[in-house]
Design an enzyme around this catalytic site. Structure first.
Site, PDB file in Angstrom:
ATOM      1  N   CYS A   2       0.703  16.827 -72.765  1.00 30.51           N
ATOM      2  CA  CYS A   2       0.031  16.411 -71.538  1.00 30.51           C
ATOM      3  C   CYS A   2       1.028  16.297 -70.385  1.00 30.51           C
ATOM      4  O   CYS A   2       2.180  15.953 -70.581  1.00 30.51           O
ATOM      5  CB  CYS A   2      -0.619  15.053 -71.730  1.00 30.51           C
ATOM      6  SG  CYS A   2      -1.731  15.014 -73.126  1.00 30.51           S
ATOM      7  N   ARG A  27       4.530  23.217 -70.774  1.00 29.29           N
ATOM      8  CA  ARG A  27       4.440  22.221 -71.846  1.00 29.29           C
ATOM      9  C   ARG A  27       3.324  22.547 -72.831  1.00 29.29           C
ATOM     10  O   ARG A  27       3.327  22.048 -73.949  1.00 29.29           O
ATOM     11  CB  ARG A  27       4.134  20.844 -71.242  1.00 29.29           C
ATOM     12  CG  ARG A  27       5.267  20.293 -70.428  1.00 29.29           C
ATOM     13  CD  ARG A  27       4.842  19.013 -69.759  1.00 29.29           C
ATOM     14  NE  ARG A  27       6.017  18.218 -69.498  1.00 29.29           N
ATOM     15  CZ  ARG A  27       6.175  16.951 -69.845  1.00 29.29           C
ATOM     16  NH1 ARG A  27       5.213  16.307 -70.458  1.00 29.29           N
ATOM     17  NH2 ARG A  27       7.270  16.311 -69.589  1.00 29.29           N
ATOM     18  N   TRP A  74      -3.305  18.129 -73.680  1.00 32.20           N
ATOM     19  CA  TRP A  74      -3.207  18.777 -74.995  1.00 32.20           C
ATOM     20  C   TRP A  74      -3.925  17.850 -75.959  1.00 32.20           C
ATOM     21  O   TRP A  74      -3.514  16.719 -76.195  1.00 32.20           O
ATOM     22  CB  TRP A  74      -1.754  18.987 -75.400  1.00 32.20           C
ATOM     23  CG  TRP A  74      -1.623  19.568 -76.770  1.00 32.20           C
ATOM     24  CD1 TRP A  74      -1.182  18.925 -77.898  1.00 32.20           C
ATOM     25  CD2 TRP A  74      -1.950  20.896 -77.172  1.00 32.20           C
ATOM     26  NE1 TRP A  74      -1.220  19.780 -78.962  1.00 32.20           N
ATOM     27  CE2 TRP A  74      -1.698  20.986 -78.553  1.00 32.20           C
ATOM     28  CE3 TRP A  74      -2.458  22.015 -76.495  1.00 32.20           C
ATOM     29  CZ2 TRP A  74      -1.926  22.157 -79.275  1.00 32.20           C
ATOM     30  CZ3 TRP A  74      -2.678  23.178 -77.226  1.00 32.20           C
ATOM     31  CH2 TRP A  74      -2.405  23.243 -78.595  1.00 32.20           C
ATOM     32  N   ASN A  98      -0.857  10.109 -70.880  1.00 32.44           N
ATOM     33  CA  ASN A  98      -0.100  10.920 -71.811  1.00 32.44           C
ATOM     34  C   ASN A  98       0.338   9.994 -72.938  1.00 32.44           C
ATOM     35  O   ASN A  98       0.941   8.961 -72.669  1.00 32.44           O
ATOM     36  CB  ASN A  98       1.115  11.505 -71.061  1.00 32.44           C
ATOM     37  CG  ASN A  98       1.971  12.366 -71.943  1.00 32.44           C
ATOM     38  OD1 ASN A  98       1.581  12.700 -73.045  1.00 32.44           O
ATOM     39  ND2 ASN A  98       3.133  12.729 -71.434  1.00 32.44           N
ATOM     40  N   GLY A  99       0.015  10.327 -74.179  1.00 35.38           N
ATOM     41  CA  GLY A  99       0.411   9.467 -75.296  1.00 35.38           C
ATOM     42  C   GLY A  99      -0.770   9.176 -76.200  1.00 35.38           C
ATOM     43  O   GLY A  99      -1.831   9.787 -76.083  1.00 35.38           O
ATOM     44  N   GLU A 481      22.629  29.614 -89.790  1.00 34.57           N
ATOM     45  CA  GLU A 481      22.218  29.734 -88.393  1.00 34.57           C
ATOM     46  C   GLU A 481      23.436  30.025 -87.497  1.00 34.57           C
ATOM     47  O   GLU A 481      23.346  30.839 -86.578  1.00 34.57           O
ATOM     48  CB  GLU A 481      21.481  28.453 -87.959  1.00 34.57           C
ATOM     49  CG  GLU A 481      21.059  28.380 -86.506  1.00 34.57           C
ATOM     50  CD  GLU A 481      20.121  29.496 -86.047  1.00 34.57           C
ATOM     51  OE1 GLU A 481      19.623  30.254 -86.875  1.00 34.57           O
ATOM     52  OE2 GLU A 481      19.912  29.605 -84.829  1.00 34.57           O
ATOM     53  N   LYS A 485      23.780  33.355 -85.188  1.00 36.53           N
ATOM     54  CA  LYS A 485      24.027  33.297 -83.739  1.00 36.53           C
ATOM     55  C   LYS A 485      25.205  34.193 -83.382  1.00 36.53           C
ATOM     56  O   LYS A 485      25.140  34.967 -82.437  1.00 36.53           O
ATOM     57  CB  LYS A 485      24.343  31.863 -83.268  1.00 36.53           C
ATOM     58  CG  LYS A 485      23.187  30.882 -83.223  1.00 36.53           C
ATOM     59  CD  LYS A 485      22.224  31.097 -82.095  1.00 36.53           C
ATOM     60  CE  LYS A 485      21.139  32.041 -82.457  1.00 36.53           C
ATOM     61  NZ  LYS A 485      20.039  31.648 -83.240  1.00 36.53           N
ATOM     62  N   GLU A 488      24.357  38.011 -83.815  1.00 31.59           N
ATOM     63  CA  GLU A 488      23.363  38.653 -82.961  1.00 31.59           C
ATOM     64  C   GLU A 488      23.826  38.805 -81.513  1.00 31.59           C
ATOM     65  O   GLU A 488      23.386  39.725 -80.837  1.00 31.59           O
ATOM     66  CB  GLU A 488      21.985  37.978 -83.058  1.00 31.59           C
ATOM     67  CG  GLU A 488      21.870  36.565 -82.598  1.00 31.59           C
ATOM     68  CD  GLU A 488      20.483  35.949 -82.881  1.00 31.59           C
ATOM     69  OE1 GLU A 488      19.509  36.679 -83.097  1.00 31.59           O
ATOM     70  OE2 GLU A 488      20.396  34.709 -82.867  1.00 31.59           O
ATOM     71  N   HIS A 504      32.765  32.816-106.032  1.00 29.45           N
ATOM     72  CA  HIS A 504      31.971  33.805-106.783  1.00 29.45           C
ATOM     73  C   HIS A 504      31.866  35.121-106.019  1.00 29.45           C
ATOM     74  O   HIS A 504      30.953  35.906-106.268  1.00 29.45           O
ATOM     75  CB  HIS A 504      30.578  33.236-107.082  1.00 29.45           C
ATOM     76  CG  HIS A 504      30.633  31.996-107.928  1.00 29.45           C
ATOM     77  ND1 HIS A 504      31.046  32.003-109.242  1.00 29.45           N
ATOM     78  CD2 HIS A 504      30.374  30.706-107.625  1.00 29.45           C
ATOM     79  CE1 HIS A 504      31.017  30.764-109.722  1.00 29.45           C
ATOM     80  NE2 HIS A 504      30.617  29.960-108.746  1.00 29.45           N
ATOM     81  N   LYS A 604      12.910  39.288 -78.310  1.00 31.01           N
ATOM     82  CA  LYS A 604      12.616  37.859 -78.387  1.00 31.01           C
ATOM     83  C   LYS A 604      11.438  37.613 -79.319  1.00 31.01           C
ATOM     84  O   LYS A 604      11.462  36.710 -80.141  1.00 31.01           O
ATOM     85  CB  LYS A 604      12.288  37.334 -76.971  1.00 31.01           C
ATOM     86  CG  LYS A 604      12.012  35.849 -76.915  1.00 31.01           C
ATOM     87  CD  LYS A 604      13.304  35.088 -77.095  1.00 31.01           C
ATOM     88  CE  LYS A 604      13.081  33.622 -77.324  1.00 31.01           C
ATOM     89  NZ  LYS A 604      14.222  33.036 -78.063  1.00 31.01           N
TER      90      LYS A 604
HETATM   91  C1  G6P Z   1      13.138  37.334 -83.324  1.00 31.23           C
HETATM   92  C2  G6P Z   1      13.969  36.502 -82.376  1.00 31.23           C
HETATM   93  C3  G6P Z   1      14.587  35.327 -83.115  1.00 31.23           C
HETATM   94  C4  G6P Z   1      13.532  34.526 -83.818  1.00 31.23           C
HETATM   95  C5  G6P Z   1      12.658  35.400 -84.726  1.00 31.23           C
HETATM   96  C6  G6P Z   1      11.427  34.656 -85.192  1.00 31.23           C
HETATM   97  O1  G6P Z   1      13.964  37.927 -84.260  1.00 31.23           O
HETATM   98  O2  G6P Z   1      14.958  37.278 -81.778  1.00 31.23           O
HETATM   99  O3  G6P Z   1      15.279  34.515 -82.213  1.00 31.23           O
HETATM  100  O4  G6P Z   1      14.122  33.525 -84.576  1.00 31.23           O
HETATM  101  O5  G6P Z   1      12.178  36.528 -83.995  1.00 31.23           O
HETATM  102  O6  G6P Z   1      10.630  34.406 -84.075  1.00 31.23           O
HETATM  103  P1  G6P Z   1       9.568  33.260 -83.966  1.00 31.23           P
HETATM  104  O7  G6P Z   1       9.010  33.392 -82.573  1.00 31.23           O
HETATM  105  O8  G6P Z   1       8.525  33.541 -85.005  1.00 31.23           O
HETATM  106  O9  G6P Z   1      10.256  31.975 -84.211  1.00 31.23           O
END
Ligand code: G6P
Length: 609
Positions: A2, A27, A74, A98-99, A481, A485, A488, A504, A604
């Site tokens: 909201c 939001r 929302w 909101n809340g 992760e 990062k 990529e 291993h 993306k």
């Molecule tokens: C693409 C993006 C990643 C993301 C993945 C899953 O590979 O480049 O950054 O983690 O999709 O996307 P999602 O929108 O489902 O989290």
């Protein structure tokens, strides 16, 4: 989530309010509305759907007037429709909220017994009725709001107008943000600065339990006891557009630095002093979570790593079995679904083809229900899920996901706590974990201060071709992760291993050219990890250790670079330790001159298989 905008001005406020709502659209919401005091009468327009749909109704029949309140909703209590959209009116009072009000059922029953007729299913309308009743008993608007909020349990940010006092708006907050925009001859309220930056950059951030009264010429803040309090005016640095890069060189950097706010927004009005608030995953989530005997989490990319963290959390604290799988695998194999299993899809975009297909496939496999954890409210994944929790990261533009990940962790931490509470975690431990989670935005903010040290470290990676990331336990997915990062956006080949697996196989790769990044927070596995790091040191590997400020790592000094991270506690540590790894990947990529926000070959939102 909201959004609230309110204004008192000499000019007509409805256009300002609608512009403010548009700035809050990121939001996520499902209906919107505006109420304006027009010569002593409250008039309003509300509509399900986009702000522009409500605006079209407004343009067909404008609402003149210099005092008004507006809202994007929302749905929590009651489905998204016009009747449940804010502002809500009772007698001479209109309110936006909101809340979640936890004791609204008993308050509503009491008001109904007194003859009040409700027109919506919302908890908000109860507040409007209470305030109007207090005014009827002779109170001024501000006193009536004060008297009402003292009766409330739960979280709220509100803005209220009354036809008896048409020159003012009264606001109040607890557990949900509200700030004042200070103008010249006009003043405003908003649920975030983004909503007000078009009209002023001078903001007063209200504290918990503050009540504020604004007129055209005055802003006065009061404590819950009704006594005036002083709050400082800040000059906001915000840009007028949520998707502008502002001072940052790249969207990715901006988004990394937005994490304290994004995580705070994701936790807002969902966790309070007594724990996680009811039904934050949607109406009646309680029964479903109670019946849950296990979880299958499905996602792609960074979202998959968030799911892996949740597996460690849920199995440890809720003692429920969790399987996590990448969506592209899940959808094409025969999973076994034990009775009482909840399907959880995690997706930033809510449109990732494999995740969506996996979720549709899950419908045929006999799950208890589906929960979506997602950043885009109107996405397919959200629309098709039974339960949903929106992360409130705001638009994420950089392809490499950053704030989406930490907000997913915040959402999954709430899920963990909800499950743990229902499946046997003792009260003291539950309370301690809740308190820890509430510290997460601040802990992330502190981790961001490591940036200068990480810029120095990044220089060391420019010529590297490979890197190894190591973690143990819940930090193993964090290592995954961190490696994702780096690969990529810097195009350095990076792999992550659970540190116990080192000997291993990957140890064969370690020599003086191999940087080995270790995520080493305090905890029972620290000594085990240290032994793994000694194995790297003995082979001449270049160690970079992110260690907990509290951990005894002195014996590792001299093995390479050691950077201290204040984890804020072992529960939230995965989210906090992610931050320096994001910064490392970002600065290595900048130094290597890659296209940080749009790395080659990547998208993306992956909407094809
Ligand atoms: C693409 C993006 C990643 C993301 C993945 C899953 O590979 O480049 O950054 O983690 O999709 O996307 P999602 O929108 O489902 O989290």
């Amino acid at each position: 989530m909201c959004g609230i905008v309110a204004a008192v001005a000499q000019r007509d406020v409805a256009p300002l309010l609608i512009a403010g709502l548009k700035a809050l659209e990121y939001r996520g919401y499902d209906s919107s509305g505006v109420a304006v005091l027009d010569r002593g009468t409250i008039r309003r327009v509300r509509a399900k759907g986009k702000v522009r749909e409500m605006e079209a109704l407004y343009l067909a029949d404008p609402l003149p007037g210099g005092t008004g309140i507006a809202h994007t909703r929302w749905a929590t209590h009651g489905v998204p429709n016009e009747a449940n959209a804010h502002p809500h009116i009772a007698g001479r009072v209109a309110i936006v909220h909101n809340g979640i009000i936890e004791n609204y059922v008993s308050l509503r029953a009491e008001l109904q017994a007194g003859g009040h007729v409700f027109t919506s299913e919302t908890d908000t309308e109860v507040m409007a009725a209470l305030i109007d009743r207090h005014i009827g008993q002779g109170m001024k608007l501000r006193e009536a709001v004060l008297a009402t909020v003292r009766e409330l349990e739960g979280a709220y940010a509100i803005a209220v107008i009354s036809s008896d006092e048409p020159d003012r708006v009264v606001g109040a907050r607890r557990g949900a943000p509200l700030l004042v925009g200070v103008g010249i001859g006009e003043n405003f309220l908003g649920s975030d600065a983004q909503a007000l930056i078009q009209v002023t950059n001078r903001m007063i951030y209200l504290d918990e339990d503050d009540v504020v009264e604004i007129t055209r010429d005055s802003v006065q803040v009061y404590g819950l006891d009704g006594m005036p309090v002083e709050r400082a005016v800040h000059e906001s640095e915000l840009s007028t557009d949520a998707v502008e890069r502002g001072e940052y060189r790249h969207y990715m950097q901006k988004e990394i630095f937005e994490q304290p706010r994004a995580v705070a927004d994701t936790l807002e009005a969902r966790i309070g002093p007594h724990g996680v608030l009811p039904n934050i995953f949607g109406i009646d989530s309680g029964a479903l979570l109670q019946a849950t005997r296990g979880l299958h989490i499905v996602a792609c990319g960074t979202s998959y790593h968030a799911g892996l963290v949740a597996k460690y959390w849920i199995e440890e604290y809720a003692r429920l079995p969790v399987a996590v799988e990448v969506a592209s695998e899940y959808r094409y194999r025969e999973t076994v679904v034990p009775e009482g299993t909840l399907f959880v899809a995690i997706s930033q975009s809510g449109e990732t083809a494999d995740t969506l297909a996996a979720m549709r496939e899950s419908r045929r496999r006999g799950y208890l229900g589906t929960l979506a954890i997602c950043n885009v409210p109107e996405s397919s994944v959200v629309r098709e899920a039974d339960l949903k929790l929106m992360t409130r990261a705001g638009p994420e533009i950089g392809v490499a996901s950053t704030k989406a990940f930490t907000t997913q962790l915040a959402g999954l931490a709430l899920l963990t706590l909800e499950l743990a509470r229902r499946h046997g975690l003792d009260d003291d431990r539950y309370a301690a974990l809740c308190a820890e989670l509430q510290r997460l935005p601040r802990a992330i903010g502190e981790a961001l201060q490591m940036e200068p040290a990480i810029i120095e470290l990044a220089a060391d990676f420019i010529q590297r071709q490979h890197a190894l990331f190591l973690g143990r336990g819940v930090q193993y997915p964090v290592a995954l992760e961190g490696a994702l990062k780096l690969k990529e956006i810097s195009y350095i080949h990076a792999e992550a291993y659970a540190a116990g697996e080192l000997k291993h196989g990957p140890l064969a790769l370690v020599d003086e050219n191999m940087p080995v990044v270790a995520v080493a927070p305090n905890g029972p596995l620290l000594d085990k990890l240290k032994s793994n790091l000694q194995e790297v040191r003995a082979r001449g590997g270049r160690l970079i250790v992110f260690a907990d400020g509290a951990a005894g790592m002195d014996d590792m000094a001299g093995s390479g670079t050691m950077l201290r991270v204040e984890s804020g506690g072992s529960f939230i540590a995965p989210a906090v330790f992610t931050v320096p790894l994001q910064l490392l990947a970002y600065h290595v990529a900048v130094l290597r001159g890659t296209d940080v926000d749009q790395p080659r070959n990547l998208a993306k939102s992956v909407t094809v298989e």
